[in-house]
Design a protein around this motif. Structure first.
Motif, PDB file in Angstrom:
ATOM      1  N   VAL A 125       0.648  -1.165   0.067  1.00 56.38           N
ATOM      2  CA  VAL A 125       0.151   0.098  -0.102  1.00 56.38           C
ATOM      3  C   VAL A 125       0.715   1.177  -0.015  1.00 56.38           C
ATOM      4  O   VAL A 125       0.560   2.265  -0.528  1.00 56.38           O
ATOM      5  N   THR A 126       1.942   1.170   0.807  1.00 56.15           N
ATOM      6  CA  THR A 126       2.725   2.639   0.867  1.00 56.15           C
ATOM      7  C   THR A 126       3.464   2.689  -0.372  1.00 56.15           C
ATOM      8  O   THR A 126       3.405   3.902  -0.830  1.00 56.15           O
ATOM      9  N   LEU A 127       3.943   1.524  -1.040  1.00 53.94           N
ATOM     10  CA  LEU A 127       4.575   1.866  -2.348  1.00 53.94           C
ATOM     11  C   LEU A 127       3.707   2.205  -3.559  1.00 53.94           C
ATOM     12  O   LEU A 127       3.938   3.005  -4.348  1.00 53.94           O
ATOM     13  N   ALA A 128       2.552   1.766  -3.484  1.00 54.34           N
ATOM     14  CA  ALA A 128       1.459   2.083  -4.409  1.00 54.34           C
ATOM     15  C   ALA A 128       1.102   3.778  -4.345  1.00 54.34           C
ATOM     16  O   ALA A 128       1.098   4.306  -5.290  1.00 54.34           O
ATOM     17  N   ALA A 129       1.166   4.116  -3.086  1.00 52.85           N
ATOM     18  CA  ALA A 129       0.693   5.395  -2.636  1.00 52.85           C
ATOM     19  C   ALA A 129       1.954   6.313  -2.983  1.00 52.85           C
ATOM     20  O   ALA A 129       1.811   7.726  -3.425  1.00 52.85           O
ATOM     21  N   GLU A 130       3.044   5.869  -2.863  1.00 50.47           N
ATOM     22  CA  GLU A 130       4.274   6.616  -2.937  1.00 50.47           C
ATOM     23  C   GLU A 130       4.771   6.868  -4.378  1.00 50.47           C
ATOM     24  O   GLU A 130       5.491   7.659  -4.745  1.00 50.47           O
ATOM     25  N   ARG A 131       4.347   5.710  -5.079  1.00 53.83           N
ATOM     26  CA  ARG A 131       5.007   5.692  -6.592  1.00 53.83           C
ATOM     27  C   ARG A 131       3.735   5.375  -7.573  1.00 53.83           C
ATOM     28  O   ARG A 131       3.143   4.320  -7.790  1.00 53.83           O
ATOM     29  N   PRO A 132       2.931   6.465  -8.015  1.00 51.84           N
ATOM     30  CA  PRO A 132       1.621   6.591  -8.780  1.00 51.84           C
ATOM     31  C   PRO A 132       1.739   5.673 -10.176  1.00 51.84           C
ATOM     32  O   PRO A 132       0.844   5.314 -10.400  1.00 51.84           O
ATOM     33  N   GLN A 133       3.133   5.506 -10.462  1.00 53.99           N
ATOM     34  CA  GLN A 133       3.130   4.759 -11.776  1.00 53.99           C
ATOM     35  C   GLN A 133       3.417   3.078 -11.447  1.00 53.99           C
ATOM     36  O   GLN A 133       3.583   2.346 -12.354  1.00 53.99           O
ATOM     37  N   ALA A 134       3.403   2.633 -10.411  1.00 58.50           N
ATOM     38  CA  ALA A 134       3.757   1.233  -9.928  1.00 58.50           C
ATOM     39  C   ALA A 134       2.786   0.568  -9.825  1.00 58.50           C
ATOM     40  O   ALA A 134       1.582   0.666  -9.521  1.00 58.50           O
ATOM     41  N   ASN A 135       2.829  -0.694 -10.476  1.00 58.87           N
ATOM     42  CA  ASN A 135       1.933  -1.495 -10.346  1.00 58.87           C
ATOM     43  C   ASN A 135       2.404  -2.728  -9.283  1.00 58.87           C
ATOM     44  O   ASN A 135       3.467  -3.212  -9.398  1.00 58.87           O
ATOM     45  N   LEU A 136       1.495  -3.143  -8.375  1.00 59.37           N
ATOM     46  CA  LEU A 136       1.783  -3.900  -7.371  1.00 59.37           C
ATOM     47  C   LEU A 136       1.165  -5.647  -7.450  1.00 59.37           C
ATOM     48  O   LEU A 136       0.011  -5.364  -7.629  1.00 59.37           O
ATOM     49  N   VAL A 137       1.935  -6.347  -6.878  1.00 63.65           N
ATOM     50  CA  VAL A 137       1.320  -7.923  -6.878  1.00 63.65           C
ATOM     51  C   VAL A 137       1.656  -7.943  -5.373  1.00 63.65           C
ATOM     52  O   VAL A 137       2.919  -7.757  -4.686  1.00 63.65           O
ATOM     53  N   ALA A 138       0.619  -8.249  -4.238  1.00 66.77           N
ATOM     54  CA  ALA A 138       0.832  -8.383  -3.086  1.00 66.77           C
ATOM     55  C   ALA A 138       0.320 -10.016  -2.712  1.00 66.77           C
ATOM     56  O   ALA A 138      -0.655 -10.673  -2.989  1.00 66.77           O
ATOM     57  N   VAL A 139       1.438 -10.621  -2.089  1.00 69.87           N
ATOM     58  CA  VAL A 139       1.219 -12.051  -1.956  1.00 69.87           C
ATOM     59  C   VAL A 139       1.254 -12.508  -0.403  1.00 69.87           C
ATOM     60  O   VAL A 139       2.156 -11.945   0.397  1.00 69.87           O
ATOM     61  N   ASP A 140       0.580 -13.436   0.152  1.00 66.99           N
ATOM     62  CA  ASP A 140       0.542 -13.928   1.311  1.00 66.99           C
ATOM     63  C   ASP A 140      -0.110 -15.427   1.411  1.00 66.99           C
ATOM     64  O   ASP A 140      -0.877 -15.784   0.570  1.00 66.99           O
ATOM     65  N   ILE A 141       0.534 -16.230   2.251  1.00 66.01           N
ATOM     66  CA  ILE A 141       0.367 -17.704   2.477  1.00 66.01           C
ATOM     67  C   ILE A 141      -1.119 -17.585   2.975  1.00 66.01           C
ATOM     68  O   ILE A 141      -2.077 -18.668   2.890  1.00 66.01           O
ATOM     69  N   SER A 142      -1.452 -16.547   3.577  1.00 71.84           N
ATOM     70  CA  SER A 142      -2.541 -16.707   4.625  1.00 71.84           C
ATOM     71  C   SER A 142      -3.824 -15.935   4.129  1.00 71.84           C
ATOM     72  O   SER A 142      -3.628 -14.724   3.824  1.00 71.84           O
ATOM     73  N   ALA A 143      -4.933 -16.546   3.857  1.00 71.97           N
ATOM     74  CA  ALA A 143      -6.107 -15.898   3.233  1.00 71.97           C
ATOM     75  C   ALA A 143      -6.638 -14.747   4.247  1.00 71.97           C
ATOM     76  O   ALA A 143      -7.101 -13.773   3.639  1.00 71.97           O
TER      77      ALA A 143
END
Ligand code: GLN
Length: 287
Positions: free
Chosen positions: A133-151
């Motif tokens: 969330v922080t990287l997406a907010a601070e870098r408006p051109q960034a596309n993020l994939v967020a991964v966790d093993i826990s649903a």
């Protein structure tokens, strides 16, 4: 518990501070934060209105929180939130509580990514989603994939993305990179578990209540860092970076690991106390 006479904010606080006693290192601060949580006010309200009456429903709710704090439950789980990089994040017992050292990870990552560059970033073990969330907010051109093993953790991360209005994050339940659809990234970032399984700190303070899968990683704490680093070069564009947080005594091991995997420009960043906290490397295979 008071039943048949009125209690003021100040007297409720005094009583709670006494009850917390030595079970908390910061009884006054804890009591004030928990009373503010119950009232939905900030701490200046308590200072301005110490003689105001606390009604019975609020008193009961406060009493419950103080009891939970007496058992050692972390403040962030009782209030349901924690600040990170100047934003408030929802926090539940399904996720690690955001820590200040992870801000160093963000700081270093932001140095690696120019402001207006379109980049694909994967955050491995996103937990509450603070990094994505922080990287997406601070870098408006960034596309993020967020991964966790826990649903359950992914649900929290999704709530935090919605709360901060970032819609450039895709979420996947996956064991590190294993179940992520094919495609290359410019940055692989992670705050993985890195505490040795028998570390005595796990029996102390907030850590007792946090998800162990988010904290511990084998006998030397490096099991997951090794897995992530080994799979990283297969998923990075040429010139891409891996950047991850680790323990204060894992800087050299992290550097050696990245060098052995042929990463270039390997560097470790220290925090203000001089503790190694973050290591990165660039993937620059020969043509
Ligand atoms: N820095 C945390 C601690 O020592 C650990 C967080 C983690 O394992 N990623 O409490």
């Amino acid at each position: 518990m008071h039943t048949n006479h009125s209690i003021t904010l100040q007297s409720a606080l005094t009583e709670a501070i006494a009850r917390l006693g030595s079970t908390s290192g910061t009884p006054q601060l804890d009591a004030e934060i928990l009373l503010c949580t119950v009232l939905g006010k900030d701490r200046s309200f308590l200072r301005t209105w110490p003689e105001r009456e606390l009604d019975i429903a609020h008193y009961a709710a406060f009493d419950t929180l103080i009891n939970r704090r007496r058992q050692g439950q972390p403040i962030a789980y009782l209030t349901g939130s924690r600040e990170f990089w100047s934003r408030e994040f929802i926090v539940t017992p399904d996720v690690l509580i955001p820590r200040p050292e992870t801000e160093l990870l963000i700081e270093h990552c932001l140095e690696l990514i120019p402001f207006n560059q379109s980049v694909n970033i994967v955050d491995l073990g996103t937990g509450s989603g603070i990094i994505a969330v922080t990287l997406a907010a601070e870098r408006p051109q960034a596309n993020l994939v967020a991964v966790d093993i826990s649903a359950a953790a992914l649900q929290v991360a999704k709530m935090n993305a919605a709360r901060h209005g970032v819609d450039r994050i895709r979420f996947y339940q996956s064991n590190w990179l294993k179940q992520i659809p094919p495609g290359l990234f410019d940055v692989i970032i992670s705050n993985p578990p890195y505490i040795a399984a028998d570390d005595p700190h796990l029996q102390q303070g907030d850590l007792r209540f946090e998800p162990q899968t988010a904290l511990t990683s084998g006998a030397d704490g490096l099991k997951d860092i090794r897995i992530i680093a080994k799979s990283a070069s297969n998923r990075l564009n040429k010139g891409g970076f891996i950047v991850f947080e680790h323990g204060y005594d894992q800087g050299l091991a992290a550097q050696e690991l990245l060098k052995s995997l042929n990463f270039s420009y390997v560097q470790t960043i220290n925090d203000l106390a001089g503790q190694a906290r973050v290591t990165s490397g660039q993937y620059l295979p020969p043509d």
